[in-house]
Design a protein around this motif. Structure first.
Motif, PDB file in Angstrom:
ATOM      1  N   TYR A 144       0.826  -1.220   0.000  1.00 18.45           N
ATOM      2  CA  TYR A 144       0.000   0.000   0.000  1.00 18.45           C
ATOM      3  C   TYR A 144       0.853   1.260   0.000  1.00 18.45           C
ATOM      4  O   TYR A 144       0.512   2.246  -0.664  1.00 18.45           O
ATOM      5  CB  TYR A 144      -0.963   0.005   1.187  1.00 18.45           C
ATOM      6  N   LEU A 145       1.941   1.244   0.722  1.00 14.79           N
ATOM      7  CA  LEU A 145       2.813   2.413   0.775  1.00 14.79           C
ATOM      8  C   LEU A 145       3.441   2.681  -0.591  1.00 14.79           C
ATOM      9  O   LEU A 145       3.471   3.827  -1.061  1.00 14.79           O
ATOM     10  CB  LEU A 145       3.891   2.217   1.847  1.00 14.79           C
ATOM     11  N   ILE A 146       3.899   1.626  -1.243  1.00 11.01           N
ATOM     12  CA  ILE A 146       4.474   1.792  -2.582  1.00 11.01           C
ATOM     13  C   ILE A 146       3.400   2.268  -3.557  1.00 11.01           C
ATOM     14  O   ILE A 146       3.639   3.177  -4.364  1.00 11.01           O
ATOM     15  CB  ILE A 146       5.123   0.481  -3.060  1.00 11.01           C
ATOM     16  N   LEU A 147       2.212   1.688  -3.481  1.00 10.41           N
ATOM     17  CA  LEU A 147       1.117   2.122  -4.357  1.00 10.41           C
ATOM     18  C   LEU A 147       0.763   3.587  -4.133  1.00 10.41           C
ATOM     19  O   LEU A 147       0.480   4.321  -5.092  1.00 10.41           O
ATOM     20  CB  LEU A 147      -0.114   1.233  -4.161  1.00 10.41           C
ATOM     21  N   ASN A 148       0.784   4.033  -2.885  1.00  9.25           N
ATOM     22  CA  ASN A 148       0.508   5.445  -2.596  1.00  9.25           C
ATOM     23  C   ASN A 148       1.552   6.353  -3.224  1.00  9.25           C
ATOM     24  O   ASN A 148       1.216   7.375  -3.834  1.00  9.25           O
ATOM     25  CB  ASN A 148       0.443   5.682  -1.083  1.00  9.25           C
ATOM     26  N   HIS A 149       2.824   5.990  -3.072  1.00  4.16           N
ATOM     27  CA  HIS A 149       3.896   6.796  -3.673  1.00  4.16           C
ATOM     28  C   HIS A 149       3.772   6.817  -5.196  1.00  4.16           C
ATOM     29  O   HIS A 149       3.928   7.874  -5.825  1.00  4.16           O
ATOM     30  CB  HIS A 149       5.267   6.264  -3.270  1.00  4.16           C
ATOM     31  N   LEU A 150       3.470   5.667  -5.778  1.00  2.00           N
ATOM     32  CA  LEU A 150       3.313   5.605  -7.233  1.00  2.00           C
ATOM     33  C   LEU A 150       2.135   6.437  -7.707  1.00  2.00           C
ATOM     34  O   LEU A 150       2.215   7.115  -8.739  1.00  2.00           O
ATOM     35  CB  LEU A 150       3.151   4.149  -7.691  1.00  2.00           C
ATOM     36  N   THR A 151       1.053   6.416  -6.955  1.00  2.00           N
ATOM     37  CA  THR A 151      -0.127   7.216  -7.316  1.00  2.00           C
ATOM     38  C   THR A 151       0.217   8.700  -7.352  1.00  2.00           C
ATOM     39  O   THR A 151      -0.138   9.409  -8.304  1.00  2.00           O
ATOM     40  CB  THR A 151      -1.279   6.951  -6.328  1.00  2.00           C
ATOM     41  N   VAL A 152       0.930   9.160  -6.346  1.00  2.00           N
ATOM     42  CA  VAL A 152       1.329  10.573  -6.328  1.00  2.00           C
ATOM     43  C   VAL A 152       2.263  10.867  -7.496  1.00  2.00           C
ATOM     44  O   VAL A 152       2.106  11.893  -8.184  1.00  2.00           O
ATOM     45  CB  VAL A 152       1.991  10.955  -4.980  1.00  2.00           C
ATOM     46  N   LEU A 153       3.231   9.995  -7.744  1.00  2.00           N
ATOM     47  CA  LEU A 153       4.151  10.214  -8.868  1.00  2.00           C
ATOM     48  C   LEU A 153       3.402  10.322 -10.190  1.00  2.00           C
ATOM     49  O   LEU A 153       3.680  11.215 -10.992  1.00  2.00           O
ATOM     50  CB  LEU A 153       5.173   9.081  -8.958  1.00  2.00           C
ATOM     51  N   PHE A 154       2.439   9.432 -10.425  1.00  2.00           N
ATOM     52  CA  PHE A 154       1.689   9.490 -11.671  1.00  2.00           C
ATOM     53  C   PHE A 154       0.779  10.716 -11.722  1.00  2.00           C
ATOM     54  O   PHE A 154       0.539  11.254 -12.797  1.00  2.00           O
ATOM     55  CB  PHE A 154       0.894   8.210 -11.900  1.00  2.00           C
ATOM     56  N   ASN A 155       0.317  11.159 -10.577  1.00  2.00           N
ATOM     57  CA  ASN A 155      -0.519  12.365 -10.553  1.00  2.00           C
ATOM     58  C   ASN A 155       0.279  13.613 -10.914  1.00  2.00           C
ATOM     59  O   ASN A 155      -0.249  14.503 -11.569  1.00  2.00           O
ATOM     60  CB  ASN A 155      -1.178  12.542  -9.192  1.00  2.00           C
TER      61      ASN A 155
END
Length: 118
Positions: A51-62
């Motif tokens: 979940y932490l990695i997914l959160n970071h990736l979501t922000v990066l893609f945003n």
């Protein structure tokens, strides 16, 4: 991408209307370092903070859009590429065209199975 144009590439694709300072940009770019640290921990200990990695990736893609993919692969060591590819496959963020060396990387099956459990 190389050291001399990496920062220009990141700046060109950075789109965060809430960012008003260079520190905001740096904070968003540091997420790649956080992902790197989490993937190294997974490689070493087998502990995957999905979940932490997914959160970071979501922000990066945003904030970087599709440019997040080359930024990630540029910053991560090749031994971490199968892990990040697993996340990108899960998020359906691997570009279909043009074909690149990313297509030749095998996704990590353990990582993918943990992601599919979500």
């Amino acid at each position: 991408m190389n050291e001399s144009n990496y920062l220009l590439f990141a700046i060109k694709f950075y789109d965060n209307p809430q960012a008003v300072t260079k520190d905001d940009f740096d904070d968003d770019l540091k997420r790649i370092k956080y992902i790197k640290r989490l993937l190294k921990r997974y490689k070493k200990d087998g502990e995957l903070k999905t979940y932490l990695i997914l959160n970071h990736l979501t922000v990066l893609f945003n904030v970087f859009g599709d440019a997040a993919v080359p930024l990630l692969f540029y910053n991560l060591e090749k031994d971490l590429w199968p892990y990040i590819k697993s996340f990108l496959v899960f998020l359906k963020r691997i570009p279909e065209y043009p074909k690149t060396q990313i297509d030749n990387i095998e996704a990590d099956s353990d990582c993918l199975s943990k992601l599919q459990e979500i």
